[in-house]
Design an enzyme around this catalytic site. Structure first.
Site, PDB file in Angstrom:
ATOM      1  N   GLY A   8      -9.191 -31.848 -41.279  1.00  0.00           N
ATOM      2  CA  GLY A   8      -9.602 -33.248 -41.104  1.00  0.00           C
ATOM      3  C   GLY A   8      -8.808 -33.884 -39.975  1.00  0.00           C
ATOM      4  O   GLY A   8      -7.974 -33.242 -39.321  1.00  0.00           O
ATOM      5  N   PHE A   9      -9.061 -35.153 -39.788  1.00  0.00           N
ATOM      6  CA  PHE A   9      -8.418 -35.890 -38.695  1.00  0.00           C
ATOM      7  C   PHE A   9      -6.888 -35.899 -38.861  1.00  0.00           C
ATOM      8  O   PHE A   9      -6.157 -35.390 -37.998  1.00  0.00           O
ATOM      9  CB  PHE A   9      -9.035 -37.306 -38.670  1.00  0.00           C
ATOM     10  CG  PHE A   9      -8.179 -38.352 -38.056  1.00  0.00           C
ATOM     11  CD1 PHE A   9      -7.697 -38.215 -36.760  1.00  0.00           C
ATOM     12  CD2 PHE A   9      -7.859 -39.510 -38.775  1.00  0.00           C
ATOM     13  CE1 PHE A   9      -6.912 -39.200 -36.179  1.00  0.00           C
ATOM     14  CE2 PHE A   9      -7.078 -40.500 -38.214  1.00  0.00           C
ATOM     15  CZ  PHE A   9      -6.593 -40.342 -36.916  1.00  0.00           C
ATOM     16  N   ASP A  56      -9.656 -26.203 -46.458  1.00  0.00           N
ATOM     17  CA  ASP A  56     -10.578 -27.304 -46.152  1.00  0.00           C
ATOM     18  C   ASP A  56     -12.013 -26.799 -46.343  1.00  0.00           C
ATOM     19  O   ASP A  56     -12.358 -25.719 -45.861  1.00  0.00           O
ATOM     20  CB  ASP A  56     -10.363 -27.739 -44.684  1.00  0.00           C
ATOM     21  CG  ASP A  56     -10.967 -29.097 -44.388  1.00  0.00           C
ATOM     22  OD1 ASP A  56     -10.243 -29.963 -43.885  1.00  0.00           O
ATOM     23  OD2 ASP A  56     -12.171 -29.291 -44.658  1.00  0.00           O
ATOM     24  N   GLY A  71     -14.094 -32.515 -42.650  1.00  0.00           N
ATOM     25  CA  GLY A  71     -13.264 -31.914 -41.599  1.00  0.00           C
ATOM     26  C   GLY A  71     -14.139 -31.073 -40.682  1.00  0.00           C
ATOM     27  O   GLY A  71     -15.344 -30.939 -40.925  1.00  0.00           O
ATOM     28  N   LEU A 109      -4.212 -33.793 -48.709  1.00  0.00           N
ATOM     29  CA  LEU A 109      -4.980 -34.777 -47.935  1.00  0.00           C
ATOM     30  C   LEU A 109      -6.481 -34.649 -48.185  1.00  0.00           C
ATOM     31  O   LEU A 109      -7.250 -35.480 -47.708  1.00  0.00           O
ATOM     32  CB  LEU A 109      -4.724 -34.603 -46.427  1.00  0.00           C
ATOM     33  CG  LEU A 109      -3.276 -34.585 -45.925  1.00  0.00           C
ATOM     34  CD1 LEU A 109      -3.250 -34.505 -44.411  1.00  0.00           C
ATOM     35  CD2 LEU A 109      -2.531 -35.827 -46.364  1.00  0.00           C
ATOM     36  N   THR A 163     -14.244 -35.399 -56.194  1.00  0.00           N
ATOM     37  CA  THR A 163     -13.300 -34.772 -55.264  1.00  0.00           C
ATOM     38  C   THR A 163     -11.918 -35.384 -55.430  1.00  0.00           C
ATOM     39  O   THR A 163     -10.911 -34.673 -55.471  1.00  0.00           O
ATOM     40  CB  THR A 163     -13.744 -35.008 -53.796  1.00  0.00           C
ATOM     41  OG1 THR A 163     -15.110 -34.720 -53.691  1.00  0.00           O
ATOM     42  CG2 THR A 163     -12.948 -34.186 -52.824  1.00  0.00           C
ATOM     43  N   ALA A 199      -1.787 -38.103 -50.493  1.00  0.00           N
ATOM     44  CA  ALA A 199      -2.235 -39.163 -49.582  1.00  0.00           C
ATOM     45  C   ALA A 199      -3.122 -40.135 -50.348  1.00  0.00           C
ATOM     46  O   ALA A 199      -4.244 -39.804 -50.720  1.00  0.00           O
ATOM     47  CB  ALA A 199      -2.993 -38.570 -48.410  1.00  0.00           C
ATOM     48  N   TYR A 222     -13.725 -45.809 -54.761  1.00  0.00           N
ATOM     49  CA  TYR A 222     -12.731 -45.119 -53.949  1.00  0.00           C
ATOM     50  C   TYR A 222     -11.317 -45.570 -54.351  1.00  0.00           C
ATOM     51  O   TYR A 222     -10.452 -44.751 -54.652  1.00  0.00           O
ATOM     52  CB  TYR A 222     -13.000 -45.436 -52.473  1.00  0.00           C
ATOM     53  CG  TYR A 222     -12.050 -44.790 -51.505  1.00  0.00           C
ATOM     54  CD1 TYR A 222     -11.698 -43.449 -51.617  1.00  0.00           C
ATOM     55  CD2 TYR A 222     -11.509 -45.521 -50.448  1.00  0.00           C
ATOM     56  CE1 TYR A 222     -10.839 -42.865 -50.707  1.00  0.00           C
ATOM     57  CE2 TYR A 222     -10.645 -44.936 -49.535  1.00  0.00           C
ATOM     58  CZ  TYR A 222     -10.314 -43.609 -49.666  1.00  0.00           C
ATOM     59  OH  TYR A 222      -9.455 -43.029 -48.773  1.00  0.00           O
ATOM     60  N   LYS A 269      -8.475 -43.307 -56.274  1.00  0.00           N
ATOM     61  CA  LYS A 269      -7.156 -43.075 -55.666  1.00  0.00           C
ATOM     62  C   LYS A 269      -6.038 -43.643 -56.547  1.00  0.00           C
ATOM     63  O   LYS A 269      -4.947 -43.077 -56.627  1.00  0.00           O
ATOM     64  CB  LYS A 269      -7.111 -43.698 -54.268  1.00  0.00           C
ATOM     65  CG  LYS A 269      -7.808 -42.850 -53.234  1.00  0.00           C
ATOM     66  CD  LYS A 269      -7.089 -41.513 -53.123  1.00  0.00           C
ATOM     67  CE  LYS A 269      -7.539 -40.692 -51.974  1.00  0.00           C
ATOM     68  NZ  LYS A 269      -6.771 -39.442 -51.861  1.00  0.00           N
TER      69      LYS A 269
END
Ligand code: UDP
Length: 340
Positions: free
Chosen positions: A10-11, A31, A36, A76, A95, A117, A149, A153
Site C-alpha cells: 500500500g501507500f 498484501d 495496494g 497496516l 478486514t 495503524a 470505519y 478501528k
C-alpha cells in the site's frame, strides 16, 4: 532486524518497506493487493532482503510463518479511503476487525511487538480540537456508513489494548492523521491526490461541501520517522499515540495551493456532499492532532511543509504520466514498424 508489514504494497506500507530496507533491515510484506499495488513495490523486488507475499492476512498459516520470521509486525492492512468505506461497509468491518484479531493472535504466541495503524477517524465529530488521545470519541449513528470505519478501528484499538493488558502482548497503537505523499492514489477518495491530478489535467478541482472543513496533512516520510521512533521506545508500548502535522488548512485553501503550485488553470468547483458521497453523508468540520504525547515520547516534530508535499505529489504524477506516454509511444512505434 526483521519486519513484517501487512498491507506492505500500500501507500504507507511501501514507503515503510523502503525506509527499513535502506537502513539494512529485512522486510516481509503481506498484501492481498485489494488497495495496494505491485507498482508500489516493484522497485524493491531486486533487493535480497525484501520478501513479498501477495496473499490475504486471513491466510492464517502464512501469517503465522511470517510472524515467526519477524521481530516487529507493522499491521497496516486495512480497508481505507472514505469512498471505499461508504461503498463497501461489509468488507471494511471484516478486514479491519477480523484481520487485526488474526494478527494479534499470531503475534501473541511469541510476544512479538505489533504496531497497529489506527486513524484520526476514530475521533469522529468531536469538536475538542486539537484531538488528544485521552479524549472522548464522538461517532455518528450506525445507519450512516462512514462511521463503520471509525467504529471498526476503535474496536481494533480496544482489542490491541486488551491483548496488552490481559496477555502481555506488546502493542503500540498509532492514530494517523491524513498521511499524504507520492504513490497515494485518489481512487478511494483521498483529497490531495485527487486535487493534484485534476490540476495537472486542467480538470475542475472538486471541493466537497463548503470547502471550509479543515485537515492537517502529514508527509508520509514524517509519519514513518515517527513510527520508527515509537517502536524503538519501550515507553510507547501499551499506548495510543497520534501521528500527524499541525499545519491546518481548509479544503478550499488546499485547492488554491494545489492550483498555484502546479500553475494550473483549473477552475475550483463545489460539489454537495450528497452528490460526492451519499445522501446524509456527515463530514468532520475540523481535524487537528495534539502531538504533545508523541513529542514527549520521541521529540518528533513534522518537518515537511504542505507546499513541499504538494510539489512532491505533483512530481510523482508527472513522472507516472511521462512513463505512460513512453509506454504508449513505444507500442505505437512497434505497431507502426510491424505494419510497414
Ligand atoms: N474532499 C474534497 N474533494 C475530493 C475529495 C475529498 O473536497 O475530491 C474533502 C472531503 O470531503 C474531506 C476532506 O477533503 O472533507 C479530506 O478527505 P479525505 O477523504 O482525503 O480524508 P478524510 O475525510 O478521511 O479526512
Amino acid at each position: 532486524m526483521r519486519h513484517l508489514i501487512t498491507g506492505g504494497a500500500g501507500f504507507i506500507g511501501s514507503h515503510l518497506a523502503e525506509t527499513l530496507l535502506a537502513r539494512g533491515d529485512e522486510v516481509f510484506i503481506l498484501d492481498d493487493l485489494s488497495t495496494g499495488s505491485v507498482e508500489n513495490v516493484r522497485h524493491l523486488k531486486i533487493n535480497q532482503r525484501f520478501h513479498h507475499f501477495f496473499d490475504s492476512i486471513m491466510n492464517k498459516q502464512l501469517l503465522a510463518e511470517l510472524v515467526d520470521e519477524s521481530d516487529v509486525i507493522f499491521h497496516l492492512a486495512a480497508a481505507v479511503g472514505v469512498r471505499l468505506i461508504v461503498e463497501s461497509p461489509v468488507r471494511t468491518i471484516e478486514t479491519n476487525v477480523y484481520g487485526t484479531q488474526l494478527v494479534l493472535d499470531a503475534a501473541s504466541k511469541k510476544k512479538k511487538l505489533v504496531l497497529i495503524a489506527s486513524t484520526s477517524e476514530v475521533y469522529g465529530k468531536s469538536d475538542k480540537v486539537p484531538f488528544r488521545e485521552d479524549a472522548d470519541l464522538v461517532l455518528g449513528p450506525t445507519t450512516k456508513g462512514r462511521w463503520s470505519y471509525a467504529a471498526s478501528k476503535a474496536l481494533d484499538e480496544f482489542l490491541a489494548l486488551s491483548y496488552w493488558k490481559e496477555r502481555q502482548q506488546p502493542v503500540i497503537v498509532v492514530r494517523l492523521f491524513n498521511t499524504v505523499g507520492p504513490r497515494q492514489t485518489g481512487r478511494y477518495g483521498m483529497v490531495l491526490p485527487n486535487f493534484v491530478r485534476q490540476a495537472l489535467e486542467g480538470a475542475p478541482i472538486t471541493v466537497f461541501g463548503s470547502g471550509q472543513q479543515s485537515r492537517c496533512f502529514c508527509d508520509v516520510c514524517d509519519t514513518i520517522r515517527a513510527i520508527l521512533l515509537l517502536i524503538a521506545n519501550d515507553r510507547a508500548v501499551g499506548e495510543v499515540v497520534n501521528i500527524g502535522s499541525t499545519e491546518e488548512i481548509s479544503m478550499e485553501g488546499l485547492a488554491r495551493i494545489v492550483k498555484q503550485r502546479t500553475k494550473s488553470e483549473s477552475p475550483i468547483t463545489y460539489i454537495p456532499y450528497d452528490q460526492a458521497y451519499e445522501p446524509g453523508f456527515e463530514d468532520m468540520p475540523r481535524r487537528v492532532p495534539s502531538l504533545e504525547k508523541l513529542e514527549s515520547l520521541t521529540a518528533f516534530r513534522p518537518a515537511t511543509p504542505l507546499s513541499e508535499i504538494v510539489d512532491r505529489v505533483a512530481a510523482h504524477f508527472q513522472k507516472d504520466a511521462n512513463a505512460e506516454m513512453m509506454r504508449t509511444s513505444h507500442s505505437v512505434s512497434a505497431l507502426a514498424a510491424s505494419e510497414s
